[in-house]
Design an enzyme around this catalytic site. Structure first.
Site, PDB file in Angstrom:
ATOM      1  N   HIS A 294       0.857  -1.318   0.104  1.00 26.34           N
ATOM      2  CA  HIS A 294      -0.092   0.013   0.064  1.00 26.34           C
ATOM      3  C   HIS A 294       0.940   0.982   0.154  1.00 26.34           C
ATOM      4  O   HIS A 294       2.023   1.248   0.023  1.00 26.34           O
ATOM      5  CB  HIS A 294      -1.114  -0.016   1.246  1.00 26.34           C
ATOM      6  CG  HIS A 294      -0.352  -0.225   2.451  1.00 26.34           C
ATOM      7  ND1 HIS A 294       0.634   0.650   3.339  1.00 26.34           N
ATOM      8  CD2 HIS A 294      -0.304  -1.535   3.482  1.00 26.34           C
ATOM      9  CE1 HIS A 294       1.022   0.301   4.180  1.00 26.34           C
ATOM     10  NE2 HIS A 294       0.518  -1.008   4.347  1.00 26.34           N
TER      11      HIS A 294
ATOM     12  N   HIS B 228       4.014   1.318   2.092  1.00 29.06           N
ATOM     13  CA  HIS B 228       5.151   0.740   1.713  1.00 29.06           C
ATOM     14  C   HIS B 228       6.055   1.506   0.578  1.00 29.06           C
ATOM     15  O   HIS B 228       7.205   1.578   0.512  1.00 29.06           O
ATOM     16  CB  HIS B 228       4.745  -0.863   0.941  1.00 29.06           C
ATOM     17  CG  HIS B 228       4.255  -1.801   2.109  1.00 29.06           C
ATOM     18  ND1 HIS B 228       3.022  -2.169   1.840  1.00 29.06           N
ATOM     19  CD2 HIS B 228       4.821  -2.561   2.993  1.00 29.06           C
ATOM     20  CE1 HIS B 228       2.848  -3.012   2.744  1.00 29.06           C
ATOM     21  NE2 HIS B 228       4.008  -3.303   3.470  1.00 29.06           N
TER      22      HIS B 228
ATOM     23  N   ASP C 177       5.251  -0.341  13.051  1.00 27.97           N
ATOM     24  CA  ASP C 177       5.479  -1.594  13.632  1.00 27.97           C
ATOM     25  C   ASP C 177       6.696  -0.750  14.368  1.00 27.97           C
ATOM     26  O   ASP C 177       7.751  -1.446  14.158  1.00 27.97           O
ATOM     27  CB  ASP C 177       6.051  -2.943  12.677  1.00 27.97           C
ATOM     28  CG  ASP C 177       4.679  -3.238  11.901  1.00 27.97           C
ATOM     29  OD1 ASP C 177       3.721  -3.609  12.631  1.00 27.97           O
ATOM     30  OD2 ASP C 177       4.685  -3.124  10.493  1.00 27.97           O
TER      31      ASP C 177
ATOM     32  N   ARG D 298      -3.219  -5.711   6.675  1.00 32.48           N
ATOM     33  CA  ARG D 298      -4.518  -6.353   7.383  1.00 32.48           C
ATOM     34  C   ARG D 298      -5.731  -5.579   7.177  1.00 32.48           C
ATOM     35  O   ARG D 298      -6.875  -6.095   7.772  1.00 32.48           O
ATOM     36  CB  ARG D 298      -4.337  -6.632   8.766  1.00 32.48           C
ATOM     37  CG  ARG D 298      -3.106  -7.800   8.821  1.00 32.48           C
ATOM     38  CD  ARG D 298      -2.810  -8.366  10.133  1.00 32.48           C
ATOM     39  NE  ARG D 298      -2.064  -9.471  10.234  1.00 32.48           N
ATOM     40  CZ  ARG D 298      -0.813  -9.782  10.471  1.00 32.48           C
ATOM     41  NH1 ARG D 298      -0.219  -8.613  10.747  1.00 32.48           N
ATOM     42  NH2 ARG D 298      -0.300 -10.979  10.359  1.00 32.48           N
TER      43      ARG D 298
HETATM   44  O1  PAF Z   1       7.057  -5.949   8.675  1.00 34.12           O
HETATM   45  C1  PAF Z   1       7.055  -6.822   7.883  1.00 34.12           C
HETATM   46  O2  PAF Z   1       6.126  -6.770   6.912  1.00 34.12           O
HETATM   47  C2  PAF Z   1       7.649  -7.770   8.369  1.00 34.12           C
HETATM   48  O3  PAF Z   1       7.418  -8.174   9.556  1.00 34.12           O
HETATM   49  C3  PAF Z   1       9.180  -8.157   7.736  1.00 34.12           C
HETATM   50  C4  PAF Z   1      10.104  -7.031   8.294  1.00 34.12           C
HETATM   51  C5  PAF Z   1       9.076  -8.019   6.333  1.00 34.12           C
HETATM   52  C6  PAF Z   1       9.534  -9.601   8.073  1.00 34.12           C
HETATM   53  O4  PAF Z   1       9.012 -10.689   7.450  1.00 34.12           O
END
Ligand code: PAF
Length: 294
Positions: A30, A33, A157, A194
């Site tokens: 999205h 990213h 995150d 999600r």
């Molecule tokens: O944040 C994420 O999408 C995942 O935890 C990552 C860092 C790609 C590891 O799988």
């Protein structure tokens, strides 16, 4: 843009690249990213994005099988964003001992104790799975490169970002970790892969988590430092609105320890499940940083 599936081909392609900006993802990309990709482009000549839904970071009752996989659309978005290489390995490529059923990963990164609180309190080996796959991806992407190397992670995150920074420091990895800001919808709902689980009805109330965190931020800015009471008040409010609250926590943004009266750089974090009688639960997380100046 090249799409590469194997470790050996990626290593060959990246041999002696001048500088690499790496953005690890699990796909279903999205705008959040894409901002990370743009940030990577500002810091490196070659931008590599990995798309890998990592089984090791999912608990037995979590959404591994249903996790949205949208490779074609993801690649289109990455091409438009100016990504140079997309790495889309199979499970066997990342987990060489995978036998078709079991990953066979008997050695893992043991994350620091902070991995056992907040999201880690309910997602028991989640951060060990994240740290292990990120270490593998770093070893693959930065195998043969000339520094500087940068890797970009989103602040949404925040606990993950904190643990990865700690891993880089404690393992002396020659990688600079860059943090990307959380991207939000106009309602303030943080973008997340999600969110695609949300029904239209859930989507209209999904920003209540952010509103609860924002209300804490406003009260702290107005001088209220009764952190425990503020956390409880916000959790009660969300429960009344029909959420199942995992945690609401006011912490130091530099140590991620519970906030003390002396801390100036704070972060208010929350995780809660939005519940719909017919479509079930979707777990959302969010956080807001704040700096107290007095
Ligand atoms: O944040 C994420 O999408 C995942 O935890 C990552 C860092 C790609 C590891 O799988």
């Amino acid at each position: 843009m090249q799409i590469i599936q194997t470790v050996s081909e990626l290593r060959k392609t990246l041999k002696s690249q001048a500088s690499i900006g790496f953005v690890p993802t699990m796909g279903n990309l999205h705008a959040g990213h894409i901002c990370l990709v743009e940030l990577a482009k500002q810091h490196a000549q070659c931008v590599v994005v990995s798309i890998f839904v990592n089984p090791l970071q999912f608990g037995p009752n979590e959404d591994l099988a249903n996790y949205p996989r949208t490779l074609e659309a993801d690649c289109e978005k990455l091409k438009a964003a100016g990504c140079d290489i997309v790495f889309t390995p199979s499970v066997a490529e990342i987990y060489p001992a995978f036998d078709g059923k079991t990953l066979g990963q008997t050695m893992t990164i043991q994350p620091p104790p902070i991995a056992n609180v907040l999201c880690g309190a309910t997602r028991l080996s989640h951060f060990a799975g994240v740290a292990t796959v990120v270490m593998k991806l770093f070893n693959i992407v930065f195998y043969n490169t000339v520094q500087p190397n940068v890797a970009v992670f989103g602040k949404k995150d925040f606990q993950q970002l904190f643990i990865i920074k700690e891993m880089v420091k404690q393992f002396n990895l020659p990688i600079e970790i860059i943090a990307g800001e959380t991207v939000r919808e106009t309602s303030n709902l943080a973008l997340s892969s999600r969110n695609s689980y949300l029904t239209d009805v859930q989507r209209t109330s999904a920003n209540q988590l952010n509103s609860a965190l924002q209300s804490i931020v406003n009260q702290v800015k107005n001088g209220n430092k009764d952190f425990v009471q503020l956390e409880q008040q916000a959790a009660t409010q969300l429960s009344k609105q029909g959420w199942e609250v995992d945690y609401i926590s006011i912490r130091s943004s530099t140590t991620l320890q519970p906030a003390s009266q002396r801390d100036k750089d704070l972060i208010v974090l929350g995780a809660a499940k939005i519940i719909n009688k017919t479509s079930g639960k979707t777990r959302l997380i969010d956080n807001i940083e704040l700096c107290i100046t007095d």
